[in-house]
Design a protein around this motif. Structure first.
Motif, PDB file in Angstrom:
ATOM      1  N   MET A   1      -6.157   0.702  -5.385  1.00  0.00           N
ATOM      2  CA  MET A   1      -6.130   1.895  -6.069  1.00  0.00           C
ATOM      3  C   MET A   1      -6.728   1.719  -7.727  1.00  0.00           C
ATOM      4  N   GLN A   2      -7.455   2.561  -8.057  1.00  0.00           N
ATOM      5  CA  GLN A   2      -7.523   2.459  -9.617  1.00  0.00           C
ATOM      6  C   GLN A   2      -6.879   3.374 -10.172  1.00  0.00           C
ATOM      7  N   PHE A   3      -5.865   3.102 -11.171  1.00  0.00           N
ATOM      8  CA  PHE A   3      -5.129   3.988 -11.750  1.00  0.00           C
ATOM      9  C   PHE A   3      -4.808   4.076 -13.170  1.00  0.00           C
ATOM     10  N   GLY A   5      -6.643   3.132 -15.389  1.00  0.00           N
ATOM     11  CA  GLY A   5      -6.878   2.059 -16.178  1.00  0.00           C
ATOM     12  C   GLY A   5      -6.757   0.546 -15.473  1.00  0.00           C
ATOM     13  N   PHE A   6      -5.743   0.569 -14.452  1.00  0.00           N
ATOM     14  CA  PHE A   6      -5.273  -0.360 -13.757  1.00  0.00           C
ATOM     15  C   PHE A   6      -5.664  -0.398 -12.349  1.00  0.00           C
ATOM     16  N   THR A   7      -5.887  -1.534 -11.676  1.00  0.00           N
ATOM     17  CA  THR A   7      -6.144  -1.907 -10.417  1.00  0.00           C
ATOM     18  C   THR A   7      -4.728  -2.145  -9.682  1.00  0.00           C
ATOM     19  N   ASN A  11      -1.737   2.692  -3.149  1.00  0.00           N
ATOM     20  CA  ASN A  11      -1.596   4.206  -3.730  1.00  0.00           C
ATOM     21  C   ASN A  11      -0.361   4.917  -3.513  1.00  0.00           C
ATOM     22  N   ARG A 165      -4.416  10.805 -18.115  1.00  0.00           N
ATOM     23  CA  ARG A 165      -5.246  10.129 -17.343  1.00  0.00           C
ATOM     24  C   ARG A 165      -4.943  10.297 -15.639  1.00  0.00           C
ATOM     25  N   ASP A 220      -4.883  11.441  -4.336  1.00  0.00           N
ATOM     26  CA  ASP A 220      -5.258  10.096  -4.293  1.00  0.00           C
ATOM     27  C   ASP A 220      -3.999   9.228  -4.253  1.00  0.00           C
TER      28      ASP A 220
END
Length: 340
Positions: A1-3, A5-7, A11, A165, A220
């Motif tokens: 999951m992209q969160f 700015g981090f992978t 989730n 964000r 998400d």
């Protein structure tokens, strides 16, 4: 999951819980499958930065990245300074607490009490985002102050416009505390109105419920709190179910014993013997909840004063259960005592 700015691995996120999500617990949950774990809330009062409690909560030595630190307060300037202070000490994500329903927090207009003052919410969010331009800022809040004032959609819009964000929403109002059932319609409505990631939180205690909430809200990700107390393997169970549609078998008593012992060792090392033994009691209680003979065991555990005796009692309890190769059995009701 992209969160932010981090992978992330997935989730699934560990909810920040005062007195629970210390570094040992966060590390354990990440090891057991959580994609991210948020710290206990750290005060924005700079006068307390030097206190033992605040310094321990800001201890991220060896922690698996990304490191998310939650800050709490009601003054924009103090919150901005708290964000800078924690970012300088290793925080890679700053999370803002607007979800805690505890009276001692709300009485100073922090936590979920802030939802009553939308202009102040905007000033706090803008101040924090501006204070740490290279560090992503996230926000956790509730559906509203009470059921007549569910302003989560407006708070979400303010958050997005302020540069937040990602947001996490607990499906209860502040007035609900942790009573009744969480509702997810408000979270679904918020998700339909913002473009930033939305994380659903509240009463997610099984893999099936996680799937249901994700489908209903379009969120998400999901955030797990009370259901992870004494059950950190819930993250691998949910991860597996979401990926395959199949349930993992409950862990054997031998594995629960091993996980508990490793957790206790980390607690003793982190807090020292005196405080470590006391904090370990609640975790031992959660690990053994629902197991045969656990009520009497938990009562006796509260009287044990030192590490060797505590470990010996844990080994004896699980040793007797392991003789029958029993699998862990849960009670339907989850523990009620926790903070946001």
């Amino acid at each position: 999951m992209q969160f932010a700015g981090f992978t992330l691995r997935n989730n699934l996120i560990v909810a920040p819980m005062a007195g629970v999500t210390d570094r040992p617990f966060r590390q354990l949950c990440k090891k057991m499958g959580a994609g991210l774990a948020v710290s206990e809330m750290v005060t924005s009062n700079s006068l307390l930065y030097g206190s033992e409690k605040t310094q321990r909560r800001a201890n991220h030595d060896g922690e698996v990245e990304p490191i998310s630190v939650q800050i709490a307060g009601a003054d924009p300037a103090m919150m901005a300074e708290a964000a800078r202070h924690n970012a300088e000490r290793g925080a890679q994500i700053i999370d803002i607490n607007m979800g805690c329903p505890a009276k001692k927090v709300c009485n100073v207009m922090a936590g979920s009490a802030l939802m009553q003052d939308e202009p102040l919410v905007a000033r706090i969010l803008e101040a924090v985002v501006e204070a740490v331009p290279s560090t992503p800022v996230t926000l956790k809040f509730r559906t509203g102050w009470n059921r007549a004032n569910k302003n989560a959609p407006l708070i979400a819009r303010i958050a997005e416009e302020s540069g937040i964000r990602a947001i996490a929403i607990h499906g209860r109002t502040r007035a609900d505390q942790y009573t009744g059932e969480a509702e997810y319609d408000t979270i679904a409505h918020v998700k339909s109105r913002v473009k930033i990631p939305v994380i659903a939180n509240g009463d997610i205690a099984t893999p099936q419920k996680a799937r249901q909430v994700l489908d209903h809200t379009g969120a998400d990700g999901v955030m797990i709190g009370r259901a992870a107390q004494g059950r950190p393997w819930i993250f691998r169970e949910i991860e597996h179910f979401l990926a395959t549609g199949e349930e993992l078998p409950p862990p054997l008593v031998g594995e629960i014993h091993q996980v508990c012992r490793e957790h206790l060792d980390d607690l003793y090392a982190f807090y020292g013997e005196d405080k470590g033994v006391k904090i370990a009691r609640k975790h031992i209680s959660w690990y053994t909840k629902g197991l045969v003979g656990s009520a009497a065991f938990r009562h006796a555990m509260n009287q044990i004063p030192d590490i060797p005796a505590q470990l010996a009692a844990v080994d004896e309890f699980f040793g007797k259960l392991a003789e029958t190769d029993a699998r862990l059995r849960y009670e339907a009701e989850l523990p009620q005592e926790l903070a946001a």
